[in-house]
Design an enzyme around this catalytic site. Structure first.
Site, PDB file in Angstrom:
ATOM      1  N   LYS A 115       0.808  -1.220   0.000  1.00  0.00           N
ATOM      2  CA  LYS A 115       0.000   0.000   0.000  1.00  0.00           C
ATOM      3  C   LYS A 115       0.841   1.269   0.000  1.00  0.00           C
ATOM      4  O   LYS A 115       0.507   2.262  -0.635  1.00  0.00           O
ATOM      5  CB  LYS A 115      -0.936   0.006   1.208  1.00  0.00           C
ATOM      6  CG  LYS A 115      -2.039  -1.013   1.102  1.00  0.00           C
ATOM      7  CD  LYS A 115      -3.019  -0.843   2.237  1.00  0.00           C
ATOM      8  CE  LYS A 115      -4.073  -1.917   2.169  1.00  0.00           C
ATOM      9  NZ  LYS A 115      -5.037  -1.802   3.241  1.00  0.00           N
ATOM     10  N   GLY A 164      -9.869  -4.281   7.161  1.00  0.00           N
ATOM     11  CA  GLY A 164     -10.092  -3.699   8.485  1.00  0.00           C
ATOM     12  C   GLY A 164      -9.151  -4.205   9.551  1.00  0.00           C
ATOM     13  O   GLY A 164      -9.182  -3.748  10.683  1.00  0.00           O
ATOM     14  N   TYR A 201      -8.751  10.731   9.031  1.00  0.00           N
ATOM     15  CA  TYR A 201      -9.930   9.888   8.928  1.00  0.00           C
ATOM     16  C   TYR A 201     -11.088  10.717   8.404  1.00  0.00           C
ATOM     17  O   TYR A 201     -11.395  11.779   8.949  1.00  0.00           O
ATOM     18  CB  TYR A 201     -10.258   9.307  10.306  1.00  0.00           C
ATOM     19  CG  TYR A 201     -11.517   8.473  10.330  1.00  0.00           C
ATOM     20  CD1 TYR A 201     -11.612   7.317   9.570  1.00  0.00           C
ATOM     21  CD2 TYR A 201     -12.601   8.830  11.133  1.00  0.00           C
ATOM     22  CE1 TYR A 201     -12.761   6.538   9.589  1.00  0.00           C
ATOM     23  CE2 TYR A 201     -13.753   8.056  11.157  1.00  0.00           C
ATOM     24  CZ  TYR A 201     -13.820   6.912  10.378  1.00  0.00           C
ATOM     25  OH  TYR A 201     -14.963   6.146  10.401  1.00  0.00           O
ATOM     26  N   HIS A 207     -17.174   4.597  -0.332  1.00  0.00           N
ATOM     27  CA  HIS A 207     -16.128   3.729  -0.853  1.00  0.00           C
ATOM     28  C   HIS A 207     -16.423   3.487  -2.333  1.00  0.00           C
ATOM     29  O   HIS A 207     -17.369   2.781  -2.677  1.00  0.00           O
ATOM     30  CB  HIS A 207     -16.146   2.412  -0.067  1.00  0.00           C
ATOM     31  CG  HIS A 207     -15.023   1.493  -0.426  1.00  0.00           C
ATOM     32  ND1 HIS A 207     -14.087   1.088   0.488  1.00  0.00           N
ATOM     33  CD2 HIS A 207     -14.680   0.912  -1.605  1.00  0.00           C
ATOM     34  CE1 HIS A 207     -13.218   0.288  -0.113  1.00  0.00           C
ATOM     35  NE2 HIS A 207     -13.567   0.160  -1.373  1.00  0.00           N
ATOM     36  N   LYS A 236     -17.327  -5.480   3.020  1.00  0.00           N
ATOM     37  CA  LYS A 236     -18.438  -5.080   2.164  1.00  0.00           C
ATOM     38  C   LYS A 236     -19.582  -6.086   2.269  1.00  0.00           C
ATOM     39  O   LYS A 236     -19.353  -7.288   2.380  1.00  0.00           O
ATOM     40  CB  LYS A 236     -17.959  -5.002   0.712  1.00  0.00           C
ATOM     41  CG  LYS A 236     -16.835  -3.997   0.514  1.00  0.00           C
ATOM     42  CD  LYS A 236     -16.134  -4.243  -0.811  1.00  0.00           C
ATOM     43  CE  LYS A 236     -14.913  -3.344  -0.948  1.00  0.00           C
ATOM     44  NZ  LYS A 236     -14.110  -3.703  -2.119  1.00  0.00           N
ATOM     45  N   GLU A 288      -6.042   2.028  -2.299  1.00  0.00           N
ATOM     46  CA  GLU A 288      -5.172   0.886  -2.610  1.00  0.00           C
ATOM     47  C   GLU A 288      -5.557   0.281  -3.950  1.00  0.00           C
ATOM     48  O   GLU A 288      -6.604   0.587  -4.516  1.00  0.00           O
ATOM     49  CB  GLU A 288      -5.294  -0.181  -1.520  1.00  0.00           C
ATOM     50  CG  GLU A 288      -6.698  -0.745  -1.390  1.00  0.00           C
ATOM     51  CD  GLU A 288      -6.825  -1.790  -0.274  1.00  0.00           C
ATOM     52  OE1 GLU A 288      -5.913  -2.600  -0.139  1.00  0.00           O
ATOM     53  OE2 GLU A 288      -7.844  -1.777   0.434  1.00  0.00           O
ATOM     54  N   ARG A 292      -6.248  -8.376  -8.412  1.00  0.00           N
ATOM     55  CA  ARG A 292      -6.956  -9.657  -8.597  1.00  0.00           C
ATOM     56  C   ARG A 292      -8.395  -9.354  -8.983  1.00  0.00           C
ATOM     57  O   ARG A 292      -8.797  -8.199  -9.025  1.00  0.00           O
ATOM     58  CB  ARG A 292      -6.948 -10.438  -7.278  1.00  0.00           C
ATOM     59  CG  ARG A 292      -7.506  -9.595  -6.130  1.00  0.00           C
ATOM     60  CD  ARG A 292      -7.665 -10.339  -4.831  1.00  0.00           C
ATOM     61  NE  ARG A 292      -7.869  -9.413  -3.728  1.00  0.00           N
ATOM     62  CZ  ARG A 292      -9.021  -8.828  -3.426  1.00  0.00           C
ATOM     63  NH1 ARG A 292     -10.086  -9.035  -4.165  1.00  0.00           N
ATOM     64  NH2 ARG A 292      -9.108  -8.015  -2.381  1.00  0.00           N
ATOM     65  N   VAL A 295     -14.606  -9.868  -5.296  1.00  0.00           N
ATOM     66  CA  VAL A 295     -15.873 -10.549  -4.999  1.00  0.00           C
ATOM     67  C   VAL A 295     -17.005  -9.912  -5.821  1.00  0.00           C
ATOM     68  O   VAL A 295     -17.862 -10.593  -6.370  1.00  0.00           O
ATOM     69  CB  VAL A 295     -16.210 -10.429  -3.485  1.00  0.00           C
ATOM     70  CG1 VAL A 295     -17.560 -11.072  -3.180  1.00  0.00           C
ATOM     71  CG2 VAL A 295     -15.116 -11.068  -2.638  1.00  0.00           C
TER      72      VAL A 295
END
Length: 454
Positions: A115, A164, A201, A207, A236, A288, A292, A295
């Site tokens: 990251k 997380g 934050y 998102h 998620k 980030e 790949r 989901v």
């Protein structure tokens, strides 16, 4: 490419096997002893047992996975998501043994997967990254960095992974000492690397992530963006495409940043570039890159008509993308609900076991990606995701209505699932009418729901 080792399990293994079938390529499934009777095992052309149920001795063992590919005479390997999908060591082992890894090279994965390294590249391109720190060496470093940033709340994050783990919100300087040791220990346990970094934050965030496909001939295309703001504990639960309620210039900038970043990294394969959008300021920051398939890739497939997994396979064969950026047209709206084998009223406790009855919805605009069937055993050793129900309709409102009809048709006997929770969310006025933020589910919906439930 004659034969692909599918190095995963569950619904993504079924999905990859389907893509192999469509491409006319043999699928060889690597399974742990817990998955020998799974749906994926029934669908694959061949099955090879790589070890016991424990993931560390099967799906997470580079040695066993690559050994299985060699023994089964596979010339390629698809890692799915999770497990070893973003481990450069697996890619390197494939490269050393002449196996085509379906994804980026080990070198590109190292650059995109770390990251901090990815953030440095984004920053060099002028992509907003949030005024955060570089890797923190120790607690003292964290304290001085927090003093320099001087804008609470701050977020401590693990540089080696996500989901997380290792994340702590710091609301005041007093939180740093305890937060640092907890985050570092958690990151060390989860990823074998306790390196942390700090960033401001964002209280009200959405998102937003951009799906990228890039070939080995320099073509980098985005397939639009997804909104994945419905989250619980940074995981998620619901994803949709495209995003709604964001200005055209902002979305154009986010998509452009994702393409620019992947072009600079000379990335090839499927990637997802994740961003946080600050709702109040109408600004975004890069989070980030996931090197790949995700989901939630089906929602993008539904609105673009592009088969992301087949494209991954073609890219690995050194073929150019089957489309140009101009040919990517986003039609309608798609929503995905993740159906987990969990008991919502017992704080989402996983409920492995045998499925006695399984009836899934079908009809125009409904897709179900699953490894469940009547008689299937959901093992206790892995992730609790058992199915994804996806609907695609003319607009968001229609997609939600169709999702409600689909979820009401889903019948599962034998285990608890999160399907009823999704029905409640889909029926909720706030979810239906306003784009939610990443905190809505956890801070507004769930607490109020438990009040009603009791």
């Amino acid at each position: 490419m004659r034969s692909i080792l599918v190095a995963n399990r569950g619904e993504i293994a079924v999905r990859v096997i389907r893509a192999c079938f469509d491409e006319g390529i043999e699928s060889v499934l690597a399974v742990s002893s817990a998955d020998v009777d799974s749906l994926a095992a029934k669908l694959a052309d061949r099955v090879t047992v790589i070890g016991p149920a424990a993931a560390g001795e099967s799906y997470l063992s580079v040695e066993r996975i690559v050994g299985a590919a060699i023994n089964a005479n596979c010339d390629a390997l698809h890692p799915g998501y999770g497990f070893l999908s973003e481990r450069p060591t697996l890619v390197a082992a494939c490269e050393e043994n002449g196996i085509t890894f379906i994804g980026p090279s080990a070198e590109i994965m190292r650059r995109s997967g770390d990251k901090l390294a990815a953030r440095a590249v984004a920053k060099s391109l002028g992509i907003p990254t949030g005024v955060g720190s570089h890797g923190l060496l120790d607690l003292e470093d964290a304290l001085s960095c927090a003093a320099r940033l001087d804008s609470y709340p701050l977020l401590l994050k693990a540089s080696a992974g996500g989901g997380g783990r290792g994340m702590t919100i710091l609301r005041s300087p007093e939180d740093i000492t305890a937060g640092y040791s907890r985050s570092s220990a958690e990151a060390e346990r989860a990823f074998g690397d306790g390196t942390l970094y700090l960033e401001p934050y964002i209280e009200q965030a959405r998102h937003i992530e951009v799906q990228i496909l890039a070939d080995q001939h320099g073509n980098v295309c985005h397939l639009g963006e997804r909104d994945c703001s419905a989250q619980r504990r940074y995981q998620k639960i619901i994803e949709e495409a495209p995003s709604v309620g964001l200005s055209e210039p902002l979305i154009t900038a986010v998509r452009g940043a994702a393409v620019k970043l992947c072009s600079e990294l000379k990335y090839f394969g499927a990637a997802t570039v994740e961003f946080l959008v600050d709702v109040k300021r109408e600004t975004f920051v890069f989070l980030e890159i996931n090197a790949r398939v995700q989901v939630e890739h089906p929602v993008t497939e539904e609105v673009t008509g592009i088969d992301i997994v087949r494209e991954q396979i073609r890219i690995a064969q050194n073929r150019p993308l089957s489309f140009t950026q101009d040919e990517v047209i986003i039609t309608g709206h798609a929503i995905e609900c993740r159906i987990n084998a969990e008991n919502v009223s017992e704080d989402f406790l996983p409920t492995p076991g045998k499925i006695i009855e399984w009836v899934e919805p079908s009809g125009e605009g409904i897709r179900v990606d699953t490894y469940a069937f009547p008689g299937a055993v959901i093992p206790p050793y892995y992730d609790s995701l058992i199915a994804k129900v996806i609907t695609h309709a003319a607009d968001r409102e229609a997609a939600i209505s169709l999702m409600l009809r689909a979820l009401n048709k889903l019948q599962v006997v034998g285990i608890s699932t999160t399907a009823d929770l999704h029905i409640e969310i889909m029926n909720h006025e706030v979810f239906r009418t306003t784009p939610i933020t990443t905190k809505w589910l956890e801070e507004s919906f769930l607490p109020n729901r438990s009040n009603h439930a009791h």
